[in-house]
Write an enzyme that holds these catalytic residues in place. Structure first.
Site, PDB file in Angstrom:
ATOM      1  N   GLU A 284       0.473   2.012  -4.542  1.00 41.73           N
ATOM      2  CA  GLU A 284      -0.820   2.253  -3.911  1.00 41.73           C
ATOM      3  C   GLU A 284      -1.617   3.296  -4.698  1.00 41.73           C
ATOM      4  OE1 GLU A 284      -2.363   3.632   0.567  1.00 41.73           O
ATOM      5  OE2 GLU A 284      -0.234   3.744   0.027  1.00 41.73           O
TER       6      GLU A 284
ATOM      7  N   LYS B 272      -6.707  -2.216   2.046  1.00 37.26           N
ATOM      8  CA  LYS B 272      -5.779  -1.934   3.146  1.00 37.26           C
ATOM      9  C   LYS B 272      -6.475  -2.190   4.479  1.00 37.26           C
ATOM     10  CE  LYS B 272      -3.156   1.880   3.031  1.00 37.26           C
ATOM     11  NZ  LYS B 272      -2.728   3.289   3.232  1.00 37.26           N
TER      12      LYS B 272
ATOM     13  N   CYS C 237       0.916  -0.569   1.923  1.00 30.81           N
ATOM     14  CA  CYS C 237       1.576   0.504   2.672  1.00 30.81           C
ATOM     15  C   CYS C 237       1.499   0.373   4.197  1.00 30.81           C
ATOM     16  CB  CYS C 237       1.025   1.855   2.233  1.00 30.81           C
ATOM     17  SG  CYS C 237       2.182   3.222   2.567  1.00 30.81           S
TER      18      CYS C 237
END
Length: 586
Positions: A44, A126, A162
């Site tokens: 990330e 995300k 994540c």
């Protein structure tokens, strides 16, 4: 079933160092391709470093990041790496976004880019934005709305970031509906003690839900108060661990996976309207199968070794990434400064660690001899600066007595270290532990001075265990244990007056740490603590000490987080605060 060789690159990047991070990504991609990898995954925000905090809101940084990811795609192709498919985390921003109340400036995105053939072939952001503990992502980012699925060697590979793994629904839930043969999750997951067990269980559950292998790649290294532990892994569709990388060091984890072939005509999944599937084709034909390659599972570190490794990495990266070459600290002969000295020597080399003994008239002979012994054991740079004449000059000028006189010694020591730091260019290390920091058992502008505090999140009882582990580890290797045994066994004292012991002001550290763990880590109330068996008077006294010391903690140097809730990024309470816990509440 098609075979796909994948490489997970757990790398140590630096926030804001776009060019250096791109160089690192290109180098690791070349290493992975040389090992035969067709799919190479980076963590990330690997291109920008993580977390970028308010840099995410700067339009100049947003544009620089986007330009850097496009340039990286071109560079990889120019260096003969364009046939590989590379996924990299970076900072993006929504184009032509109309400013709206409640949205971060510039609408930044915590994004990933899939690079192939000299171009960015897919982008996504995300979806689940964490807003707890050390995370403030609602402040910085807007959520993504797509699950990218890229066909590579005849396999549909889905990508997520994540927190999308940690939360129900969203991209990971859409993975199964999309019929993906592999789920790759890129992560910037900070270290906490025992988090690796939680992480593995989560990955196993998500792999079973997706009905596909799950590849998890994580950052490694230190960033201010956070430490990333790597621990990249791959699990099978049934949740069984396939391979696992090391903790606290960079690595390229390579594995051949037998994966389900992509459907000729995939159907669009029904359901979650917030997450659409975005399909891209890189290569439809399976790659030729070779001799299977599989990196095994690196053994997990035991708890003390794990924490010690996190502290070493956190200190090393803070020192080096901020342009220092050396550190300086006071050596009192006590356990805290001894442990910090050992960590420092392991992090940056004993030749770059400068210890200073600063005895006063109250310093015991064993304190001085233990400081001498530690310097000899570790080989660090060492000097003695007697402070008695400086303290006497202050006392003569200010006529201080009592607590003010006691604290003056600590402040003279702090000034001495800061003066040597200015003159010689060292980073000053504070040596206080979490138990002292919680109870306010430190002198502001005295032993609290410094640029970094390596054990600020380490309770006193764990300090002893770490020291014992480090000495035992040295003995196991046939080396000299770095910490004098008497520093471990003697009763702790700040030596601010004759015969002083920590237990004059605080309960036994085993009791104190047990109480603090419940109050600080788990938000137990005073009533909860009394119900758990702690003495009511002790509870109210310690809780008051913790609450009124918030102003000291706000001015304490940063240090690596190793617990569930560290002071600073995790636990944030107002300094001006009239609320007091009492056992009769509730």
């Amino acid at each position: 079933m098609p075979q796909l060789r994948i490489a997970l690159c757990q790398v140590d990047v630096t926030v804001g160092a776009l060019a250096a991070n791109a160089d690192l990504i290109a180098a690791r991609t070349a290493e992975a391709v040389a090992a035969g990898a067709r799919l190479v995954a980076f963590p990330e925000m690997a291109l920008t470093g993580y977390p970028v905090e308010d840099l995410a809101l700067r339009r100049s940084f947003q544009l620089a990041s986007r330009h850097a990811i496009d340039a990286l795609a071109v560079r990889l192709a120019a260096e003969g790496l364009g046939d590989a498919t590379v996924v990299v985390g970076y900072l993006d921003a929504t184009e032509h976004d109309t400013p709206r109340l409640g949205r971060p400036a510039g609408s930044p995105e915590n994004a990933l880019a899939v690079l192939h053939g000299g171009a960015v072939v897919a982008r996504s952001a995300k979806h689940h934005l964490p807003n707890y503990g050390v995370f403030d992502e609602f402040r910085y980012f807007v959520p993504g709305t797509v699950l990218p699925v890229v066909r590579i060697g005849g396999v549909d590979v889905a990508f997520a970031i994540c927190e999308d793994l940690w939360q129900e629904g969203g991209p990971v839930a859409a993975c199964a509906r999309a019929g993906a043969g592999l789920l790759v999750v890129i992560n910037g997951s900070p270290y906490e003690l025992n988090k690796d067990d939680t992480r593995l269980a989560l990955c196993a559950r998500r792999a079973r839900e997706a009905g596909a292998p799950l590849a998890y790649v994580n950052l490694v290294g230190g960033q201010d108060e956070l430490v990333f532990d790597g621990d990249s892994l791959i699990v099978a569709p049934d949740g069984q661990l396939i391979c696992r990388g090391p903790q606290f060091r960079e690595a390229v984890l390579v594995a051949d996976l037998e994966l389900a072939a992509a459907a000729a005509e995939p159907s669009e999944p029904p359901g979650d309207a917030e997450v659409a599937v975005q399909r891209t084709v890189v290569s439809s034909e399976p790659f030729p199968a070779g001799t299977p390659v599989l990196m095994g599972c690196v053994d997990r570190l035991p708890p003390e070794a794990e924490v010690y490794g996190a502290l070493v990495v956190g200190l090393r990266d803070y020192v080096l990434k901020n342009g220092f070459q050396s550190v300086i600290l006071g050596l009192s002969g006590g356990i805290d400064s001894a442990l910090v000295a050992a960590i420092s020597c392991d992090a940056i080399g004993a030749q770059n660690v400068h210890g200073v003994s600063m005895p006063s008239r109250y310093s015991s002979d064993h304190s001085r001899s233990d400081a001498d012994d530690l310097a000899e054991r570790t080989g660090c740079q060492y000097r003695t600066v007697a402070i008695e004449s400086m303290v006497a000059a202050y006392l003569e000028a200010l006529k201080l007595t009592g607590l003010a006189e006691e604290n003056l010694q600590a402040r003279v020591r702090g000034t001495t270290l800061m003066g040597l730091s200015n003159a010689e260019g060292h980073l000053v290390l504070a040596t206080g532990n979490k138990s002292e920091l919680a109870a306010g058992y430190s002198t502001i502008y005295g032993d609290a001075v410094g640029g970094f505090a390596p054990i600020k999140d380490v309770p006193k009882t764990l300090v002893w265990r770490l020291a014992e582990w480090r000495n035992a580890e040295a003995s196991r290797r046939g080396e000299t244990p770095p910490i004098p045994p008497s520093s471990i066994t003697k009763s702790p004292s700040a030596e601010l007056r004759p015969g002083q012991l920590d237990t004059d002001s605080l309960p036994d550290y085993a009791v104190l740490d047990d109480l603090l763990d419940d109050y600080v880590e788990h938000d137990a109330s005073a009533a909860d603590l009394v119900a758990a068996g702690f003495d009511e008077a002790l509870v109210e006294r310690i809780l008051r000490l913790v609450d009124v010391a918030e102003y000291k903690r706000r001015q304490y140097p940063p240090g690596p987080k190793i617990s569930l809730r560290a002071f600073g990024r995790d636990r944030r309470l107002p300094i001006t605060n009239a609320w007091r816990e009492t056992a009769g509440q509730g």
